[in-house]
Design a protein around this motif. Structure first.
Motif, mmCIF file in Angstrom:
data_model
loop_
_atom_site.group_PDB
_atom_site.id
_atom_site.type_symbol
_atom_site.label_atom_id
_atom_site.label_comp_id
_atom_site.label_asym_id
_atom_site.label_seq_id
_atom_site.Cartn_x
_atom_site.Cartn_y
_atom_site.Cartn_z
ATOM 1 N N GLU A 70 0.819 -1.213 0.000
ATOM 2 C CA GLU A 70 0.000 0.000 0.000
ATOM 3 C C GLU A 70 0.853 1.264 0.000
ATOM 4 O O GLU A 70 1.922 1.308 0.596
ATOM 5 N N GLU A 71 0.325 2.295 -0.664
ATOM 6 C CA GLU A 71 0.916 3.639 -0.630
ATOM 7 C C GLU A 71 0.289 4.394 0.532
ATOM 8 O O GLU A 71 -0.930 4.427 0.672
ATOM 9 N N TRP A 72 1.124 4.998 1.366
ATOM 10 C CA TRP A 72 0.654 5.781 2.494
ATOM 11 C C TRP A 72 1.172 7.209 2.371
ATOM 12 O O TRP A 72 2.359 7.411 2.153
ATOM 13 N N PRO A 73 0.294 8.202 2.527
ATOM 14 C CA PRO A 73 0.761 9.584 2.573
ATOM 15 C C PRO A 73 1.655 9.779 3.792
ATOM 16 O O PRO A 73 1.342 9.288 4.881
ATOM 17 N N VAL A 74 2.764 10.459 3.627
ATOM 18 C CA VAL A 74 3.644 10.762 4.757
ATOM 19 C C VAL A 74 2.998 11.875 5.569
ATOM 20 O O VAL A 74 2.550 12.882 5.011
ATOM 21 N N LEU A 75 2.936 11.675 6.888
ATOM 22 C CA LEU A 75 2.381 12.682 7.784
ATOM 23 C C LEU A 75 3.499 13.320 8.592
ATOM 24 O O LEU A 75 4.327 12.625 9.193
ATOM 25 N N GLU A 76 3.519 14.647 8.616
ATOM 26 C CA GLU A 76 4.421 15.408 9.476
ATOM 27 C C GLU A 76 3.715 15.563 10.822
ATOM 28 O O GLU A 76 2.609 16.105 10.889
ATOM 29 N N LEU A 77 4.338 15.086 11.889
ATOM 30 C CA LEU A 77 3.686 15.054 13.188
ATOM 31 C C LEU A 77 3.587 16.425 13.845
ATOM 32 O O LEU A 77 4.584 17.132 13.978
ATOM 33 N N ALA A 78 2.372 16.754 14.268
ATOM 34 C CA ALA A 78 2.139 17.948 15.092
ATOM 35 C C ALA A 78 2.045 17.516 16.550
ATOM 36 O O ALA A 78 2.428 18.264 17.446
ATOM 37 N N ALA A 79 1.549 16.329 16.801
ATOM 38 C CA ALA A 79 1.430 15.776 18.152
ATOM 39 C C ALA A 79 1.732 14.289 18.072
ATOM 40 O O ALA A 79 1.167 13.586 17.244
ATOM 41 N N GLY A 80 2.646 13.844 18.927
ATOM 42 C CA GLY A 80 2.933 12.419 18.970
ATOM 43 C C GLY A 80 4.367 12.042 18.670
ATOM 44 O O GLY A 80 4.657 10.881 18.416
ATOM 45 N N HIS A 81 5.285 12.989 18.731
ATOM 46 C CA HIS A 81 6.694 12.671 18.473
ATOM 47 C C HIS A 81 7.208 11.615 19.455
ATOM 48 O O HIS A 81 7.864 10.658 19.053
ATOM 49 N N ARG A 82 6.901 11.783 20.746
ATOM 50 C CA ARG A 82 7.352 10.806 21.744
ATOM 51 C C ARG A 82 6.671 9.457 21.545
ATOM 52 O O ARG A 82 7.307 8.414 21.687
ATOM 53 N N ARG A 83 5.389 9.477 21.191
ATOM 54 C CA ARG A 83 4.683 8.211 20.958
ATOM 55 C C ARG A 83 5.285 7.464 19.781
ATOM 56 O O ARG A 83 5.411 6.250 19.795
ATOM 57 N N ARG A 84 5.699 8.203 18.742
ATOM 58 C CA ARG A 84 6.320 7.556 17.593
ATOM 59 C C ARG A 84 7.657 6.934 17.990
ATOM 60 O O ARG A 84 7.959 5.802 17.621
ATOM 61 N N MET A 85 8.461 7.674 18.768
ATOM 62 C CA MET A 85 9.738 7.141 19.242
ATOM 63 C C MET A 85 9.511 5.900 20.106
ATOM 64 O O MET A 85 10.231 4.901 19.983
ATOM 65 N N ALA A 86 8.515 5.957 20.985
ATOM 66 C CA ALA A 86 8.219 4.836 21.876
ATOM 67 C C ALA A 86 7.709 3.631 21.094
ATOM 68 O O ALA A 86 8.056 2.492 21.410
ATOM 69 N N ALA A 87 6.894 3.863 20.074
ATOM 70 C CA ALA A 87 6.384 2.755 19.262
ATOM 71 C C ALA A 87 7.522 2.045 18.552
ATOM 72 O O ALA A 87 7.538 0.813 18.452
ATOM 73 N N GLU A 88 8.487 2.819 18.083
ATOM 74 C CA GLU A 88 9.659 2.224 17.437
ATOM 75 C C GLU A 88 10.443 1.388 18.447
ATOM 76 O O GLU A 88 10.851 0.267 18.147
ATOM 77 N N LEU A 89 10.629 1.924 19.641
ATOM 78 C CA LEU A 89 11.329 1.204 20.696
ATOM 79 C C LEU A 89 10.586 -0.086 21.069
ATOM 80 O O LEU A 89 11.211 -1.103 21.361
#
Length: 140
Positions: A67-86
């Motif tokens: 699937e093609e996904w539009p890239v989203l620039e985060l306004a809220a959730g930078h820490r959640r994204r880092m934590a999800a990766e971890l």
């Protein structure tokens, strides 16, 4: 909450938005993250995500699986994204919303101001961006 039947490209609620399509913002004044708190958040995310991240479509896309996904620039959730990766999670719940620079910087700074560990210089940089992008002024 469920995803809309046919969301517009990069707009709407997504219960599982791939991490590869969520990017940090250069406009985010926050540069310091407490790694112990990120690790704690990773443990919390393994149990389930309560609040979706918020981002705006960049106009770019990335292929994840088939699937093609539009890239989203985060306004809220930078820490959640880092934590999800971890936590080795493949995706996060996300809200994609078209926002101009003013709306984006406002959302970004409101999110940061709600965090207890925001450094005063990061807070000042956020206010500077609000004056630059949003036409805000310092009350006299």
């Amino acid at each position: 909450m469920t995803a809309p039947a046919e969301p517009m490209l990069g707009e709407g609620y997504y219960p599982a938005y791939p991490l590869e399509a969520l990017c940090s913002s250069d406009l985010n004044p926050r540069t310091r993250y407490d790694q112990a708190e990120v690790a704690e958040l990773a443990e919390s995310l393994r149990a389930g995500q309560l609040t979706p991240v918020l981002g705006r479509p960049t106009g770019e896309s990335v292929t994840v699986g088939d699937e093609e996904w539009p890239v989203l620039e985060l306004a809220a959730g930078h820490r959640r994204r880092m934590a999800a990766e971890l936590a080795d999670l493949p995706a996060l719940a996300a809200i994609a919303r078209p926002m101009d620079d003013v709306q984006f910087v406002e959302a970004l700074n409101v999110e940061n101001l709600q965090r207890a560990d925001l450094h005063p210089l990061e807070e000042a940089k956020g206010f500077e961006e609000l004056m630059q992008f949003g036409g805000y002024d310092v009350a006299r």
